[in-house]
Design a protein around this motif. Structure first.
Motif, short mmCIF file in Angstrom:
data_model
loop_
_atom_site.label_atom_id
_atom_site.label_comp_id
_atom_site.label_asym_id
_atom_site.label_seq_id
_atom_site.Cartn_x
_atom_site.Cartn_y
_atom_site.Cartn_z
N LEU A 16 0.86 -1.19 0.00
CA LEU A 16 0.00 0.00 0.00
C LEU A 16 0.89 1.23 0.00
O LEU A 16 1.74 1.40 0.88
N ASN A 170 -7.27 -1.48 -12.49
CA ASN A 170 -8.21 -1.89 -11.45
C ASN A 170 -9.14 -2.93 -12.06
O ASN A 170 -9.04 -3.23 -13.27
N LEU A 199 -8.97 2.52 -7.28
CA LEU A 199 -10.39 2.66 -6.94
C LEU A 199 -11.14 3.49 -7.98
O LEU A 199 -12.26 3.91 -7.74
N ALA A 226 -14.18 -1.03 -1.13
CA ALA A 226 -12.76 -0.66 -1.28
C ALA A 226 -11.87 -1.86 -1.03
O ALA A 226 -10.86 -2.06 -1.73
N LEU A 230 -9.04 -3.31 -3.64
CA LEU A 230 -7.63 -3.42 -3.27
C LEU A 230 -7.16 -4.87 -3.27
O LEU A 230 -6.07 -5.18 -3.75
N SER A 244 -2.94 4.58 -3.21
CA SER A 244 -4.27 5.08 -2.88
C SER A 244 -4.15 6.56 -2.56
O SER A 244 -3.34 6.95 -1.71
N MET A 246 -5.24 8.77 -0.64
CA MET A 246 -5.99 8.92 0.61
C MET A 246 -6.00 10.38 1.07
O MET A 246 -4.99 11.06 1.01
N ASN A 255 -7.61 1.58 5.02
CA ASN A 255 -6.79 0.86 4.04
C ASN A 255 -5.68 0.05 4.70
O ASN A 255 -5.28 -1.01 4.19
#
Length: 387
Positions: A16, A170, A199, A226, A230, A244, A246, A255
């Protein structure tokens, strides 16, 4: 945290990564976000020269908390702004100052879309410049981010000894741009592959049609939409880092839980994505990811917001979409920024990574939301608000 090996350097990169394009305006909240991410094991931070305030903010917070050596910084050379060889040092030196560092771990050529982009940079002497920066240790690894067709991706991938790349990927965009085939081609070269738009601009997390959300909940009520998006990516060993974008500590914590709880998906679970895609495709009309590269519009039109409103009118209902349209265009003010103001200049389309027919799509938005009854209703609302 799951870590995946950069086979070029041996670095262990967090599965991540934190995309730094959408930092909140609240500096204290941004600091909480960054420190929460680091404490949770995130070590890959992605920013860019053209992300407003992002490099400066990231650099200040890492320096203040003495965290520079705990993370890998990835940032990007703004391809579209390069006019000569002198621009390489101009932008790079500014980035070092902004980030308060003397080296960049992962340096991207930003937004490559076709082989001509690479030829342009080569003609400016990019290869020699990169070699010198690597010799001095100012750049540790060189790569590129890509928005174009699979065929152009392969040409660029094979043109140089790249040490990593970034693609949009994705479960909805399996065959879009570089796509699955591009992912596999890069993996065959044993270079790290960084994933952007996991996403789809947040849509796979909060913008799915209700029926699609129900399908996911039935398959596993403990996973959020989500999580499903992921996990689909982490389930593929070719994927190194999932970025991501965020924008709050709460999202980071969510996450982090997702990556902590990740497990391999079985065939039955993988089949669920096909059902969701079938539902999703019936309602998602314009494939805008909200990257904002099309902005600023000379006429002040908030293009991504217009497209979000248009899509939401099919996903969440017309009233929801129309409400978003009024707010995104300042429709209730005395100076609305209607998509009907578009003068067909085409500037937006030149910068759109998705190569969307933006001018044509803006006309769709105007037809859906700005027919005579709607204009009369908005006019009445404007009159009420301005009394």
């Amino acid at each position: 945290m799951i870590y995946r090996e950069d086979k070029v350097s041996g670095n262990k990169l967090s599965a991540l990564g934190l995309g730094c394009m959408r930092f909140p305006r609240d500096k204290a909240e941004t600091e909480r976000m960054i420190l929460t991410a680091i404490e949770g094991g995130v070590n890959f931070f992605d920013t860019a020269y053209i992300y407003p305030g992002s490099e400066v903010t990231l650099g200040e917070i890492l320096a203040k908390n003495n965290k520079r050596n705990d993370v890998y910084i990835a940032t990007k050379l703004p391809l579209v702004m390069c006019r000569s060889a002198g621009d390489f040092d101009k932008f790079f030196d500014e980035q070092l100052r902004r980030l308060q560092t003397d080296y960049i771990d992962y340096y991207f050529i930003h937004n490559m879309s076709d082989y001509a982009d690479w030829e342009k940079l080569r003609s400016f002497g990019l290869e020699q410049w990169v070699a010198e920066k690597k010799k001095t240790g100012q750049i540790h690894h060189i790569g590129f981010s890509f928005h174009g067709t699979y065929e152009e991706f392969i040409k660029i991938l094979d043109a140089y000894t790249w040490e990593f790349c970034m693609i949009q990927y994705n479960y909805y965009d399996v065959n879009y741009q570089a796509g699955k085939k591009g992912l596999q081609a890069a993996a065959e070269k044993n270079i790290p592959i960084i994933i952007m738009e996991p996403l789809l601009g947040g849509t796979l997390a909060t913008g799915l049609p209700k029926h699609a959300v129900d399908i996911l909940a039935k398959a596993d009520p403990n996973l959020s939409p989500a999580d499903w998006a992921l996990w689909w990516l982490w389930n593929q060993r070719e994927v190194t880092v999932v970025l991501s974008g965020m924008s709050s500590t709460q999202i980071i914590e969510s996450n982090l839980r997702s990556v902590k709880n990740f497990r391999s998906l079985n065939d039955k679970e993988l089949s669920v994505y096909d059902d969701v895609i079938n539902v999703f495709r019936k309602s998602y009309k314009i494939n805008c990811t909200g990257c904002n590269y099309c902005l600023p519009c000379p006429k002040g039109i908030n293009i991504p917001a217009c497209f979000t409103a248009y899509n939401m009118s099919y996903i969440k209902g017309y009233i929801k979409g129309a409400t978003l349209h009024v707010t995104s265009t300042a429709g209730a003010t005395g100076n609305p920024k209607s998509p009907r103001l578009c003068n067909q200049c085409g500037k937006c389309e030149k910068h759109c990574p998705q190569k969307l027919p933006i001018r044509k799509d803006l006309k769709k938005v105007a037809r859906r939301f700005e027919h005579l009854p709607m204009r009369m209703a908005i006019g009445l609302l404007r009159w009420i608000l301005m009394r």
